[in-house]
Design a protein around this motif. Sequence first.
Motif, PDB file in Angstrom:
ATOM      1  N   LEU A   1      45.628  45.429 -14.668  1.00 57.79           N
ATOM      2  CA  LEU A   1      45.534  46.791 -14.153  1.00 57.79           C
ATOM      3  C   LEU A   1      46.889  47.503 -14.072  1.00 57.79           C
ATOM      4  N   PRO A   2      47.946  46.895 -13.576  1.00 57.15           N
ATOM      5  CA  PRO A   2      49.232  47.618 -13.538  1.00 57.15           C
ATOM      6  C   PRO A   2      49.738  48.025 -14.928  1.00 57.15           C
TER       7      PRO A   2
ATOM      8  N   LEU B   1      50.493  52.285 -18.978  1.00 54.98           N
ATOM      9  CA  LEU B   1      50.231  52.867 -20.291  1.00 54.98           C
ATOM     10  C   LEU B   1      49.564  54.238 -20.167  1.00 54.98           C
ATOM     11  N   GLU B   2      48.627  54.360 -19.247  1.00 57.16           N
ATOM     12  CA  GLU B   2      47.924  55.626 -19.063  1.00 57.16           C
ATOM     13  C   GLU B   2      48.832  56.722 -18.524  1.00 57.16           C
TER      14      GLU B   2
ATOM     15  N   PHE C   1      43.881  46.394 -23.963  1.00 51.24           N
ATOM     16  CA  PHE C   1      44.610  47.661 -23.855  1.00 51.24           C
ATOM     17  C   PHE C   1      44.185  48.661 -24.919  1.00 51.24           C
ATOM     18  N   TYR C   2      43.090  48.400 -25.586  1.00 52.48           N
ATOM     19  CA  TYR C   2      42.638  49.252 -26.688  1.00 52.48           C
ATOM     20  C   TYR C   2      42.480  50.713 -26.257  1.00 52.48           C
ATOM     21  N   ASP C   3      41.783  50.958 -25.162  1.00 55.77           N
ATOM     22  CA  ASP C   3      41.544  52.331 -24.711  1.00 55.77           C
ATOM     23  C   ASP C   3      42.841  53.055 -24.367  1.00 55.77           C
ATOM     24  N   GLN C   4      43.770  52.360 -23.768  1.00 50.94           N
ATOM     25  CA  GLN C   4      45.042  52.969 -23.400  1.00 50.94           C
ATOM     26  C   GLN C   4      45.880  53.290 -24.646  1.00 50.94           C
TER      27      GLN C   4
ATOM     28  N   ALA D   1      44.436  56.281 -26.304  1.00 48.69           N
ATOM     29  CA  ALA D   1      44.773  57.474 -25.505  1.00 48.69           C
ATOM     30  C   ALA D   1      46.215  57.924 -25.766  1.00 48.69           C
ATOM     31  N   ILE D   2      47.131  56.973 -25.929  1.00 43.99           N
ATOM     32  CA  ILE D   2      48.526  57.326 -26.233  1.00 43.99           C
ATOM     33  C   ILE D   2      48.598  58.013 -27.596  1.00 43.99           C
ATOM     34  N   ARG D   3      47.854  57.523 -28.562  1.00 46.97           N
ATOM     35  CA  ARG D   3      47.842  58.166 -29.882  1.00 46.97           C
ATOM     36  C   ARG D   3      47.282  59.576 -29.768  1.00 46.97           C
ATOM     37  N   PHE D   4      46.223  59.739 -29.005  1.00 44.21           N
ATOM     38  CA  PHE D   4      45.621  61.062 -28.817  1.00 44.21           C
ATOM     39  C   PHE D   4      46.603  62.013 -28.128  1.00 44.21           C
TER      40      PHE D   4
END
Length: 94
Positions: free
Chosen positions: A14-15, A20-21, A67-70, A73-76
């Motif tokens: 989680l941290p 990353l988010e 960490f796929y979703d994060q 999201a960084i790419r987006f």
Amino acid sequence: MNSLLLSQKTDLLLPIKQWLESREISQPNVARLLCRIIPASCPFEQEIKLFNRTIAYIPPLCKLNPFYDQIVAIRFKSLCYLANECNEDITLYC
């Protein structure tokens, strides 16, 4: 017992997920680099064909990355920054 182990694993991650988010993109060079190194789709998904018939299918394995979703999201965020703030054409990265 398994649910206890699963919740402990997600608590450990989680941290990192939150870090990353929380990343903000504010430099065009960094945004371009992230758009180049993070693929738009999972590169592991494959169809193995023989004489135009699918004989095997390898599903996208990227979803197994915790960490796929994060990362997506960084790419987006990078694409949005380049398009909105820098007024760049982002079709090169799509």
